[in-house]
Design a protein around this motif. Structure first.
Motif, PDB file in Angstrom:
ATOM      1  N   MET A   1       0.835  -1.176   0.000  1.00 14.78           N
ATOM      2  CA  MET A   1       0.000   0.000   0.000  1.00 14.78           C
ATOM      3  C   MET A   1       0.881   1.242   0.000  1.00 14.78           C
ATOM      4  O   MET A   1       1.774   1.377   0.813  1.00 14.78           O
ATOM      5  CB  MET A   1      -0.883  -0.015   1.253  1.00 14.78           C
ATOM      6  CG  MET A   1      -1.606   1.282   1.470  1.00 14.78           C
ATOM      7  SD  MET A   1      -2.482   1.360   3.046  1.00 14.78           S
ATOM      8  CE  MET A   1      -1.202   2.015   4.097  1.00 14.78           C
ATOM      9  N   THR A   2       0.618   2.148  -0.912  1.00 17.56           N
ATOM     10  CA  THR A   2       1.320   3.426  -0.940  1.00 17.56           C
ATOM     11  C   THR A   2       0.457   4.443  -0.215  1.00 17.56           C
ATOM     12  O   THR A   2      -0.664   4.704  -0.624  1.00 17.56           O
ATOM     13  CB  THR A   2       1.552   3.895  -2.390  1.00 17.56           C
ATOM     14  OG1 THR A   2       2.273   2.901  -3.073  1.00 17.56           O
ATOM     15  CG2 THR A   2       2.302   5.206  -2.428  1.00 17.56           C
ATOM     16  N   PRO A   3       0.965   4.994   0.876  1.00 16.44           N
ATOM     17  CA  PRO A   3       0.149   5.973   1.593  1.00 16.44           C
ATOM     18  C   PRO A   3       0.147   7.312   0.853  1.00 16.44           C
ATOM     19  O   PRO A   3       1.110   7.691   0.205  1.00 16.44           O
ATOM     20  CB  PRO A   3       0.844   6.086   2.947  1.00 16.44           C
ATOM     21  CG  PRO A   3       2.246   5.695   2.695  1.00 16.44           C
ATOM     22  CD  PRO A   3       2.219   4.725   1.546  1.00 16.44           C
ATOM     23  N   TYR A   4      -0.936   7.992   0.978  1.00 10.17           N
ATOM     24  CA  TYR A   4      -1.076   9.324   0.433  1.00 10.17           C
ATOM     25  C   TYR A   4      -1.136  10.243   1.637  1.00 10.17           C
ATOM     26  O   TYR A   4      -1.979  10.074   2.512  1.00 10.17           O
ATOM     27  CB  TYR A   4      -2.331   9.398  -0.436  1.00 10.17           C
ATOM     28  CG  TYR A   4      -2.237   8.450  -1.605  1.00 10.17           C
ATOM     29  CD1 TYR A   4      -1.621   8.853  -2.782  1.00 10.17           C
ATOM     30  CD2 TYR A   4      -2.698   7.151  -1.515  1.00 10.17           C
ATOM     31  CE1 TYR A   4      -1.487   7.981  -3.852  1.00 10.17           C
ATOM     32  CE2 TYR A   4      -2.573   6.267  -2.572  1.00 10.17           C
ATOM     33  CZ  TYR A   4      -1.961   6.687  -3.740  1.00 10.17           C
ATOM     34  OH  TYR A   4      -1.819   5.825  -4.789  1.00 10.17           O
TER      35      TYR A   4
ATOM     36  N   LEU B   1      -1.523  13.183   8.077  1.00 10.42           N
ATOM     37  CA  LEU B   1      -2.452  12.074   7.902  1.00 10.42           C
ATOM     38  C   LEU B   1      -2.008  11.289   6.675  1.00 10.42           C
ATOM     39  O   LEU B   1      -1.849  11.864   5.597  1.00 10.42           O
ATOM     40  CB  LEU B   1      -3.879  12.588   7.701  1.00 10.42           C
ATOM     41  CG  LEU B   1      -4.497  13.350   8.869  1.00 10.42           C
ATOM     42  CD1 LEU B   1      -5.815  13.990   8.448  1.00 10.42           C
ATOM     43  CD2 LEU B   1      -4.706  12.417  10.051  1.00 10.42           C
ATOM     44  N   ALA B   2      -1.782   9.999   6.855  1.00  9.96           N
ATOM     45  CA  ALA B   2      -1.454   9.113   5.738  1.00  9.96           C
ATOM     46  C   ALA B   2      -2.687   8.253   5.488  1.00  9.96           C
ATOM     47  O   ALA B   2      -3.174   7.567   6.394  1.00  9.96           O
ATOM     48  CB  ALA B   2      -0.247   8.238   6.071  1.00  9.96           C
ATOM     49  N   LEU B   3      -3.192   8.323   4.274  1.00  8.47           N
ATOM     50  CA  LEU B   3      -4.442   7.654   3.931  1.00  8.47           C
ATOM     51  C   LEU B   3      -4.196   6.589   2.862  1.00  8.47           C
ATOM     52  O   LEU B   3      -3.257   6.703   2.075  1.00  8.47           O
ATOM     53  CB  LEU B   3      -5.452   8.698   3.465  1.00  8.47           C
ATOM     54  CG  LEU B   3      -5.678   9.812   4.501  1.00  8.47           C
ATOM     55  CD1 LEU B   3      -6.304  11.033   3.875  1.00  8.47           C
ATOM     56  CD2 LEU B   3      -6.509   9.289   5.639  1.00  8.47           C
ATOM     57  N   PRO B   4      -5.039   5.561   2.808  1.00  7.64           N
ATOM     58  CA  PRO B   4      -4.762   4.426   1.922  1.00  7.64           C
ATOM     59  C   PRO B   4      -5.058   4.637   0.441  1.00  7.64           C
ATOM     60  O   PRO B   4      -4.697   3.789  -0.366  1.00  7.64           O
ATOM     61  CB  PRO B   4      -5.635   3.305   2.498  1.00  7.64           C
ATOM     62  CG  PRO B   4      -6.704   3.987   3.260  1.00  7.64           C
ATOM     63  CD  PRO B   4      -6.133   5.289   3.725  1.00  7.64           C
ATOM     64  N   SER B   5      -5.688   5.748   0.059  1.00  2.00           N
ATOM     65  CA  SER B   5      -5.980   5.940  -1.369  1.00  2.00           C
ATOM     66  C   SER B   5      -5.956   7.417  -1.736  1.00  2.00           C
ATOM     67  O   SER B   5      -6.208   8.286  -0.903  1.00  2.00           O
ATOM     68  CB  SER B   5      -7.344   5.343  -1.734  1.00  2.00           C
ATOM     69  OG  SER B   5      -8.385   6.128  -1.194  1.00  2.00           O
ATOM     70  N   GLU B   6      -5.690   7.675  -3.009  1.00  2.20           N
ATOM     71  CA  GLU B   6      -5.668   9.053  -3.488  1.00  2.20           C
ATOM     72  C   GLU B   6      -7.050   9.703  -3.446  1.00  2.20           C
ATOM     73  O   GLU B   6      -7.168  10.860  -3.026  1.00  2.20           O
ATOM     74  CB  GLU B   6      -5.087   9.124  -4.894  1.00  2.20           C
ATOM     75  CG  GLU B   6      -4.879  10.541  -5.361  1.00  2.20           C
ATOM     76  CD  GLU B   6      -4.126  10.630  -6.664  1.00  2.20           C
ATOM     77  OE1 GLU B   6      -3.857  11.764  -7.082  1.00  2.20           O
ATOM     78  OE2 GLU B   6      -3.808   9.592  -7.268  1.00  2.20           O
ATOM     79  N   PRO B   7      -8.133   9.004  -3.814  1.00  2.00           N
ATOM     80  CA  PRO B   7      -9.457   9.642  -3.700  1.00  2.00           C
ATOM     81  C   PRO B   7      -9.789  10.028  -2.254  1.00  2.00           C
ATOM     82  O   PRO B   7     -10.344  11.102  -2.006  1.00  2.00           O
ATOM     83  CB  PRO B   7     -10.425   8.570  -4.212  1.00  2.00           C
ATOM     84  CG  PRO B   7      -9.605   7.709  -5.101  1.00  2.00           C
ATOM     85  CD  PRO B   7      -8.222   7.719  -4.511  1.00  2.00           C
ATOM     86  N   LEU B   8      -9.440   9.179  -1.300  1.00  2.00           N
ATOM     87  CA  LEU B   8      -9.672   9.502   0.111  1.00  2.00           C
ATOM     88  C   LEU B   8      -8.831  10.705   0.531  1.00  2.00           C
ATOM     89  O   LEU B   8      -9.298  11.569   1.275  1.00  2.00           O
ATOM     90  CB  LEU B   8      -9.371   8.296   0.998  1.00  2.00           C
ATOM     91  CG  LEU B   8      -9.683   8.450   2.475  1.00  2.00           C
ATOM     92  CD1 LEU B   8     -11.138   8.821   2.720  1.00  2.00           C
ATOM     93  CD2 LEU B   8      -9.347   7.162   3.211  1.00  2.00           C
ATOM     94  N   LEU B   9      -7.618  10.794   0.021  1.00  2.00           N
ATOM     95  CA  LEU B   9      -6.755  11.938   0.316  1.00  2.00           C
ATOM     96  C   LEU B   9      -7.385  13.228  -0.202  1.00  2.00           C
ATOM     97  O   LEU B   9      -7.461  14.227   0.523  1.00  2.00           O
ATOM     98  CB  LEU B   9      -5.367  11.745  -0.304  1.00  2.00           C
ATOM     99  CG  LEU B   9      -4.416  12.924  -0.113  1.00  2.00           C
ATOM    100  CD1 LEU B   9      -3.778  12.854   1.258  1.00  2.00           C
ATOM    101  CD2 LEU B   9      -3.366  12.940  -1.194  1.00  2.00           C
TER     102      LEU B   9
END
Length: 170
Positions: free
Chosen positions: A1-4, A53-61
Motif C-alpha cells: 500500500m502506498t500511503p497518500y 495524515l497518511a491515507l490508503p488511497s488518493e481519492p480519500l486523500l
C-alpha cells in the motif's frame, strides 16, 4: 500500500494538543482503520507541532483535503519530515493494559520494539505496560516503539502519558 499523505499545520504548540487534534480530526472525518496520524516537530520559523495524515488511497486523500480546507485548516501535500510520532495507526486501540512485546507486534502496525540502552531486541514474551499510551516513531520506513525497563522486569513506552514539565519542582 502506498500511503497518500497530507499535513495540517494548525499552529499547535505542544504534543498533547496535537494528539487531541489528531483524534478530533479522525472522529470528524471518520478516518478508516488503515489511516495513520502523526505529529511532527516544526523547528523553523515559529516552533510548533504539525500533524500528518497518511491515507490508503488518493481519492480519500483528495476528499479529506477538501473537507479540512473547508473547515479552515491549512493543508499541504506530503509530510513535514520522515520521522513522525504515530498517534493514530492500525491496531492502536488494541494496545491497552499489559501485553507481551509479541502481542504488540501482532496486534498493531508497529514493526519493531527497541529498549533504551540495549543493543538487542526484547524477548517477544517480555511484558510491556502500555499505560494506554503507545507512541511509536517512524525510523527508516519502520514504525518503531522505544521502550525502557521498569519495575518487576517489565517494559514501558519511553513516552509517558503525562510527563512532568521540566523544572516543575523549582
Amino acid at each position: 500500500m502506498t500511503p497518500y499523505v497530507l499535513t495540517v499545520d494548525a499552529g499547535v504548540r505542544d504534543l498533547r494538543a496535537a494528539d487531541l487534534l489528531l483524534h478530533t480530526l479522525a472522529d470528524e472525518l471518520a478516518l478508516t482503520e488503515g489511516a495513520f496520524g502523526c505529529t511532527h516537530l516544526v523547528r523553523y520559523d515559529t516552533p510548533r507541532v504539525a500533524v500528518s495524515l497518511a491515507l490508503p488511497s488518493e481519492p480519500l486523500l483528495r476528499t479529506t483535503q477538501e473537507r479540512l480546507t473547508a473547515r479552515g485548516h491549512q493543508v499541504s501535500p506530503g509530510a513535514p519530515d520522515a520521522v513522525g510520532r504515530a498517534v493514530l495507526y492500525p491496531g492502536v486501540a488494541e494496545l491497552t493494559g499489559t501485553l507481551t512485546v509479541g502481542d504488540v507486534l501482532a496486534r498493531s502496525a508497529i514493526d519493531r520494539v527497541t529498549v533504551l540502552g540495549s543493543p538487542s531486541r526484547p524477548d517477544p514474551r517480555a511484558r510491556l505496560v502500555t499505560w494506554d499510551h503507545v507512541r511509536p516513531q517512524w525510523q527508516h520506513g519502520e514504525l518503531v516503539l522505544t521502550a525502557m525497563p521498569a519495575v518487576g522486569g517489565t517494559l514501558v513506552p519511553f513516552e509517558v502519558p503525562a510527563p512532568t514539565p521540566c523544572c516543575a519542582d523549582h
